[in-house]
Design a protein around this motif. Structure first.
Motif, PDB file in Angstrom:
ATOM      1  N   TRP A  52       7.020  -1.900   1.648  1.00 31.18           N
ATOM      2  CA  TRP A  52       6.772  -1.493   3.028  1.00 31.18           C
ATOM      3  C   TRP A  52       7.891  -0.546   3.444  1.00 31.18           C
ATOM      4  O   TRP A  52       9.053  -0.756   3.086  1.00 31.18           O
ATOM      5  CB  TRP A  52       6.770  -2.695   3.963  1.00 31.18           C
ATOM      6  N   SER A  54       9.256   1.938   7.001  1.00 34.95           N
ATOM      7  CA  SER A  54       9.029   2.149   8.430  1.00 34.95           C
ATOM      8  C   SER A  54       9.978   3.210   8.956  1.00 34.95           C
ATOM      9  O   SER A  54      11.029   3.472   8.381  1.00 34.95           O
ATOM     10  CB  SER A  54       9.224   0.839   9.203  1.00 34.95           C
ATOM     11  N   ILE A  60       4.634   2.723  10.068  1.00 33.06           N
ATOM     12  CA  ILE A  60       4.820   1.616   9.133  1.00 33.06           C
ATOM     13  C   ILE A  60       3.848   1.847   7.980  1.00 33.06           C
ATOM     14  O   ILE A  60       2.630   1.912   8.185  1.00 33.06           O
ATOM     15  CB  ILE A  60       4.572   0.238   9.775  1.00 33.06           C
ATOM     16  N   ARG A  62       2.522   0.908   3.919  1.00 32.71           N
ATOM     17  CA  ARG A  62       2.453  -0.163   2.924  1.00 32.71           C
ATOM     18  C   ARG A  62       1.752   0.341   1.682  1.00 32.71           C
ATOM     19  O   ARG A  62       0.745   1.062   1.767  1.00 32.71           O
ATOM     20  CB  ARG A  62       1.684  -1.360   3.498  1.00 32.71           C
ATOM     21  N   TRP A  70      -0.587   4.989  -0.169  1.00 34.07           N
ATOM     22  CA  TRP A  70       0.080   4.406   0.982  1.00 34.07           C
ATOM     23  C   TRP A  70      -0.880   4.373   2.162  1.00 34.07           C
ATOM     24  O   TRP A  70      -1.697   5.276   2.317  1.00 34.07           O
ATOM     25  CB  TRP A  70       1.314   5.222   1.375  1.00 34.07           C
ATOM     26  N   ALA A  88       9.689  -7.691   4.616  1.00 35.08           N
ATOM     27  CA  ALA A  88       8.391  -8.156   4.127  1.00 35.08           C
ATOM     28  C   ALA A  88       8.589  -9.330   3.174  1.00 35.08           C
ATOM     29  O   ALA A  88       9.530  -9.343   2.369  1.00 35.08           O
ATOM     30  CB  ALA A  88       7.648  -7.028   3.422  1.00 35.08           C
ATOM     31  N   ALA A  94       4.890  -9.291   7.127  1.00 27.65           N
ATOM     32  CA  ALA A  94       6.058  -8.452   7.370  1.00 27.65           C
ATOM     33  C   ALA A  94       6.465  -8.556   8.834  1.00 27.65           C
ATOM     34  O   ALA A  94       5.643  -8.810   9.713  1.00 27.65           O
ATOM     35  CB  ALA A  94       5.769  -6.999   7.000  1.00 27.65           C
ATOM     36  N   GLY A 114      -0.982  -5.765   7.857  1.00 29.50           N
ATOM     37  CA  GLY A 114      -0.903  -4.731   8.866  1.00 29.50           C
ATOM     38  C   GLY A 114      -2.208  -4.423   9.569  1.00 29.50           C
ATOM     39  O   GLY A 114      -2.257  -3.526  10.415  1.00 29.50           O
TER      40      GLY A 114
END
Length: 345
Positions: A52, A54, A60, A62, A70, A88, A94, A114
């Motif tokens: 993960w 950010s 954000i 993943r 992604w 996470a 997470a 997410g």
């Protein structure tokens, strides 16, 4: 996991035995395509498949396939937030921290990769500014922030980030604060030990708690400190062995007084024989190779194979943060949506 460990050992052994001129073709960062142009200062590597990241503009990201694909999974309506840290536990769970004064500092939690998020904290203090978070285990964690009325802000959770409570924070020096450059101004090791990194004042300090943030003791490091200098990242291999790294982000090619090591839980710090040739914002220990560390920053990445006493640069590009997963896979992230994995060049 055994195969991943063997790959990690091979990569690092190759780098260690390569001649100096072979740096660029031995150990390097292999970029992935994230599809993002955000600056990614938050990173949590689960393993070689799951990571993960950010950052700015409510980002954000993943991946569950080693970075081949992604997905932007940030909570809706958070485009104005800067997610500077993320922790996470696996591909589904997470905790993400956004930074800034007042209600810009927030914490969100997801348990479904997410698809949905729950906001579990929103700062109500006008001058408070939260910087980093870390977890001892799947239940217990801390979030730390800059001083308010002379005291660093500390939040504690005992239910995996579902709820947070304020706990008394350590006293701050005049002008002292934290740097949220890599999500590593807070580090934990074992079940109860935590370290908080500072700068901005006349000295750069590391504060240690052995009771999950209830009480703190402070130690001075040999790192330079000013409005733009101090300890940017702290990492501990275990409750005794750790590193503090940083420098001056206004003078990124100067690596003087930018690294220190501790062998007693952060009570005292010493400068190593050599250090990276510039400011470094992120650092991590390899999870299996006890004496191996990797540091990253805007002017390059470096590795140490003797516990931080000596360093070799292996990459000249800019990265902000670094993390290794439980299987030994290492990842790094930075500006313009950069996320990379550690590879043989």
């Amino acid at each position: 996991m055994k195969r991943a460990l063997m790959i990690s050992l091979l990569v690092l052994a190759t780098f260690l035995t390569a001649p100096a001129g072979a740096n660029a073709t031995s150990l390097t960062w292999a970029p992935t395509t994230t599809g993002s142009d955000a600056r990614l200062r938050g990173l949590s590597a689960v393993d070689r498949y799951v990571a993960w990241a950010s950052g700015s503009a409510g980002t954000i990201l993943r991946t569950v396939d080693g970075g081949r694909h992604w997905q932007q999974v940030a909570p809706p309506g958070t485009e104005s937030l800067d997610f500077r840290d993320i922790e996470a536990f696996d591909a589904r769970t997470a905790i993400a921290l956004s930074i800034g004064e007042a209600d810009a500092s927030r914490i969100y939690r997801t348990t479904d990769g997410g698809r949905t998020w729950t906001e579990t904290f929103r700062n109500a203090e006008p001058t408070a500014f939260y910087n980093c978070l870390a977890f001892f285990d799947s239940h217990h964690g801390l979030t730390v922030g800059d001083p308010v009325d002379g005291e660093f802000r500390v939040l504690s959770t005992e239910d995996g980030g579902r709820s947070w409570k304020n706990v008394p924070g350590p006293a701050a020096l005049a002008g002292e604060y934290q740097f949220s450059a890599s999500g590593q101004c807070l580090n934990v090791a074992g079940r109860r030990d935590a370290w908080l990194a500072t700068g901005g004042s006349t000295v750069a300090r590391v504060l240690h708690s052995s009771d999950r943030g209830l009480t703190w003791t402070a130690s001075q490091t040999p790192l330079a400190s000013s409005e733009s200098a101090g300890v940017f990242a702290v990492a501990f291999r275990d409750p005794r062995t750790g590193i503090a790294i940083g420098g001056d982000f206004d003078n990124p090619t100067n690596g003087a007084d930018a690294l220190a090591l501790s062998g007693n839980g952060g009570r005292t710090w010493r400068a190593p024989a050599t250090a990276p040739a510039g400011y470094r914002s992120g650092v991590t220990y390899h999870p299996f190779l006890a004496d191996v560390l990797i540091a990253v920053g805007p002017t390059g990445s470096d590795a140490s194979f003797d516990g931080g006493r000596h360093w070799r640069q292996f990459y000249a590009g800019s990265l902000d943060t670094v993390d290794c997963g439980r299987d030994g896979a290492c990842w790094a992230a930075g500006a313009t949506g950069a996320v990379a994995t550690l590879r043989l060049g």
